[in-house]
Write a protein that holds these residues in place. Structure first.
Motif, PDB file in Angstrom:
ATOM      1  N   TYR A  62      44.942  33.981  46.007  1.00  0.00           N
ATOM      2  CA  TYR A  62      43.994  34.508  45.038  1.00  0.00           C
ATOM      3  C   TYR A  62      42.630  33.826  45.077  1.00  0.00           C
ATOM      4  CZ  TYR A  62      44.516  30.252  42.316  1.00  0.00           C
ATOM      5  OH  TYR A  62      44.506  28.945  41.924  1.00  0.00           O
ATOM      6  N   GLN A 113      40.685  37.401  45.846  1.00  0.00           N
ATOM      7  CA  GLN A 113      40.778  38.279  44.674  1.00  0.00           C
ATOM      8  C   GLN A 113      39.461  38.960  44.340  1.00  0.00           C
ATOM      9  OE1 GLN A 113      40.849  36.881  40.640  1.00  0.00           O
ATOM     10  NE2 GLN A 113      40.670  34.731  41.251  1.00  0.00           N
ATOM     11  N   LEU A 151      41.211  41.964  48.046  1.00  0.00           N
ATOM     12  CA  LEU A 151      42.180  42.756  47.294  1.00  0.00           C
ATOM     13  C   LEU A 151      41.528  43.982  46.658  1.00  0.00           C
ATOM     14  CD1 LEU A 151      45.141  42.952  46.453  1.00  0.00           C
ATOM     15  CD2 LEU A 151      44.564  41.642  44.393  1.00  0.00           C
ATOM     16  N   LEU A 163      47.268  39.471  39.427  1.00  0.00           N
ATOM     17  CA  LEU A 163      46.026  39.935  40.032  1.00  0.00           C
ATOM     18  C   LEU A 163      45.744  41.408  39.771  1.00  0.00           C
ATOM     19  CD1 LEU A 163      46.232  38.135  43.491  1.00  0.00           C
ATOM     20  CD2 LEU A 163      44.949  37.445  41.472  1.00  0.00           C
ATOM     21  N   VAL A 176      35.888  42.496  41.137  1.00  0.00           N
ATOM     22  CA  VAL A 176      37.288  42.551  40.722  1.00  0.00           C
ATOM     23  C   VAL A 176      37.653  43.887  40.101  1.00  0.00           C
ATOM     24  CG1 VAL A 176      39.023  41.500  39.214  1.00  0.00           C
ATOM     25  CG2 VAL A 176      37.424  40.050  40.449  1.00  0.00           C
TER      26      VAL A 176
END
Length: 736
Positions: A45, A50, A54, A487, A528
């Motif tokens: 992460y 992250q 991702l 996450l 994010v």
């Protein structure tokens, strides 16, 4: 002078080929040492893992589910060419397969595991091809796979993927440089290069090319001339570029339009991430000067991981001893060459020659010289493996490597002195890595200095165990993991934004952290939110569009200067509906929508729609331009259809207007009015627009990028030709 591929002192081991299942188990064991938490449902992460990779994977998976290619994404920078920015690896087959078959976080974890195995298995095969024993190959694979450069880049999935392909590329290159015609090996090498390029991290493909060049110069077979070697390798490289044209051509177009260094460009920019003089001691103890995981590293988190070269003290001693051997094998020559090149280039701005190198193509394109530590890691891996093999064979020349024990021992003492001088001695002594460093030095020194065969073998086995333990402890001290569901858990603020028809968000002064997320309620920073379908006006990308950077700078300057009216107008101009910040914004048009964990989400009630019209009086010099002192009368248009690459609108006005689409103007966007092609104009220095006469019209904006289509066509042609040639070579090989 041509080199002997398998040297005489390796003939004994080379004549006893390792059983295939032992080699496979060794590769799997190395992957488990690094990636065991991923098999238990946890995920990396830290930082870009992250914040970038991702979320990009989530965008890809949504596009796959929608049956659309992700060539253009509206989720960042008011829209950008994702293939050109070279981060998501849309055309990379492994990404496509995993994201089609697996849930998001499982696909993310499997991508790491697959490429760690690829690296370990490739280095094992490469070392064995050079005549190494199974134990020496296992040592080389352990250092290459578990070393600090790979652990540090668990935050950069695309870099780790490119590192994973380095092993097979070296292995296939070694096979391609054997005597006699080697068409199959050359073709497979071209395929490996192509797959590596398709992931979208060309810098580490270049590093692999440097390693292959060193292989051709130092370790090719005596019966293969340099010209023959160069021809085979260039043919494989051309084949790889052709296979990856779908990725390469859009990257070239993107890089030519947006800011990137050029020959003779900014020295400070190109050498950011260089090894500073004191950073060399971090090769022995990465956390000597602190760690960003605890906020104690003084020079910036990115410098920590970009210069995090670590091989374990035990393996460093063995590697230096291997380089100091009296008689060189092909593997030691190659390992020494890689180590020297890596050391020379890692220094970056402290290396006077680097001021000349920034005028050389590729050196002028890629920055962060500390990343050349990957070549150093590969060199140490090969040298340590060769030293182990020589010690097992009772080669007295290896025991001349006691000099390496003295050199590394002095360096280890220096780490204690530096820790004491900086007031960090207590922290330094409390670290398990410090004592493993001492034990590794003692064990490796014993293995090099003992004369009796049995004690030496026992000391060598202890050394290998301690060396692997050093690598594993160091790996897991940095490559932190959290449960995968942490996450992907959607924060409440994201649900508020998703309920809107305009999800464009400006993340203002939201801090990024390397700490384990204690809560996901406030995770809206950087990219994010694209995990759940939010759209950011800014974003986190190494290659940011110039126009977007300019707009972001305007917003940042207005906010920093306290110019409320200008900031409000810019948010309106750029269709920014949502602002996430830690500060209280007392603006008339900003409504506080939510507060969570000290972070505030504001709604800009005056934000323009993502598609709208303005009177033609605001068209100047071929584009729409409005100012804060002459606000436009925003006219609504009807959105008939909206996809990533297509916007279909209906406008009906009794006056001439310009219809604005708040997506970044980029090559490949076209516009039609009532089915007829129309000239595309700019808008607000960032967006695109088209002029309309009075009346009712249907407007269609479509993204059809020539570079992508041409690249796809070339890749398809190259792939079909590659398959046919591969089948022909395979059949012919069986018959002969």
């Amino acid at each position: 002078m041509a080199r002997t591929h398998v040297d005489s002192d390796q003939q004994y081991e080379a004549s006893r080929p390792a059983r295939w299942w032992v080699v496979e188990l060794t590769a799997v064991a190395l992957v488990l040492l690094a990636g065991a938490p991923l098999l238990l449902g946890r995920s990396y992460y830290l930082d870009d893992a992250q914040h970038l990779f991702l979320p990009l994977a989530a965008s890809m998976q949504r596009a796959i589910a929608d049956g659309e290619p992700l060539w253009w994404s509206p989720d960042l920078f008011a829209g950008y060419c994702t293939v050109g920015a070279a981060q998501n690896g849309w055309f990379y087959p492994v990404n496509q397969l995993l994201l089609r078959l697996c849930p998001l976080v499982l696909a993310f974890r499997l991508c790491y595991l697959i490429h760690l195995w690829l690296l370990a298995r490739g280095v094992l095969g490469f070392s064995l091809t050079l005549g190494g024993s199974l134990k020496s190959a296992a040592v080389a694979a352990a250092v290459a796979t578990l070393g600090g450069a790979v652990a540090a880049h668990t935050i950069h999935l695309n870099i780790l993927v490119a590192m994973g392909w380095t092993g097979p590329i070296l292995w296939l290159a070694a096979l391609a440089l054997r005597p006699g015609p080697q068409p199959l090996s050359v073709m497979l090498l071209g395929g490996a290069i192509g797959l590596s390029l398709l992931q979208g991290q060309p810098q580490y493909v270049w590093f692999a090319g440097i390693a292959v060049g060193c292989l051709a110069l130092t370790a090719r077979d005596a019966d293969v001339s340099l010209w023959t070697a160069a021809l085979r390798l260039l043919l494989a490289a051309a084949m790889g570029v052709a296979l990856a044209a779908a990725q390469v051509l859009p990257v070239v177009e993107y890089a030519s339009r947006y800011p990137r260094p050029h020959p003779g460009g900014s020295f400070s920019f190109l050498t950011a991430g260089s090894m500073q003089p004191r950073d060399w001691l971090r090769l022995l103890q990465p956390d000597l000067f602190g760690t960003p995981l605890r906020g104690t590293f003084p020079d910036g988190a990115y410098l920590y991981w970009e210069t995090r070269g670590f091989f374990g003290t035990a393996f460093l001693v063995l590697g230096l001893a291997g380089a100091l051997r009296g008689r060189r094998t092909s593997a030691t020559r190659l390992g020494t060459a890689l180590a020297v090149v890596g050391l020379f280039l890692m220094a970056g701005r402290t290396n006077p020659v680097y001021r000349l190198l920034i005028h050389v193509p590729l050196f002028s394109t890629f920055r962060v010289p500390g990343r050349f530590g990957w070549l150093l890691q590969l060199g140490v891996a090969l040298l340590a493996g060769q030293c182990v093999q020589a010690l097992e064979q009772g080669d007295s020349r290896s025991r001349r490597g006691w000099v390496s024990a003295v050199v590394v021992g002095v360096a280890c003492l220096s780490t204690f002195a530096v820790a004491a001088g900086s007031g960090r001695l207590a922290v330094f002594l409390s670290s398990p890595g410090t004592w493993l460093m001492v034990v590794g030095l003692a064990a490796a020194s014993s293995a090099l200095l003992l004369g009796e065969s049995r004690p030496r073998r026992a000391a060598l086995n202890v050394t290998l165990a301690v060396g692997v333990l050093e690598l594993v402890v160091s790996w897991h001290s940095f490559a932190r993991t959290v449960p995968g569901e942490v996450l992907t858990r959607q924060p409440a603020a994201a649900a508020t934004i998703l309920a809107s028809d305009n999800r464009r968000l400006l993340a203002l002064e939201l801090p990024r952290t390397l700490q384990t997320p204690r809560s996901v309620a406030e995770r809206l920073e950087e990219n994010v939110g694209t995990l759940w379908g939010l759209s950011y006006f800014g974003g986190q990308e190494p290659l940011q569009p110039t126009t977007s950077l300019g707009a972001l700078q305007q917003l940042a300057d207005a906010h920093a200067a306290g110019q409320r009216e200008l900031f409000d107008f810019l948010c309106d101009r750029f269709s920014i509906r949502w602002i996430a910040t830690t500060a209280a914004l007392d603006h008339s048009s900003f409504r506080l929508a939510q507060t969570s964990a000290g972070r505030r989400l504001y709604e800009n009630t005056d934000a323009r729609p993502l598609a709208y019209a303005v009177p033609m009086s605001f068209v100047r010099e071929g584009g729409v331009w409005t100012t804060s002192d002459s606000l436009a009368s925003i006219l609504r248009v009807e959105v008939l259809e909206r996809h990533r690459h297509l916007w279909r609108l209906r406008a009906s006005f009794d006056q001439p207007v310009a219809v604005v689409l708040s997506q970044s103007l980029y090559p490949g966007w076209t516009v039609t009015v009532d089915g007829q092609s129309a000239p595309l104009m700019g808008a607000e220095s960032l967006f695109m627009s088209v002029a309309l006469p009075p009346g009712q019209h249907v407007i269609e904006f479509r993204f059809d990028n020539v570079a992508i289509y041409l690249g796809k066509s070339l890749s398809l042609i190259a792939f079909c030709g590659w398959l046919v040639a591969l089948a022909f070579v395979t059949v012919r090989r069986r018959h002969t």
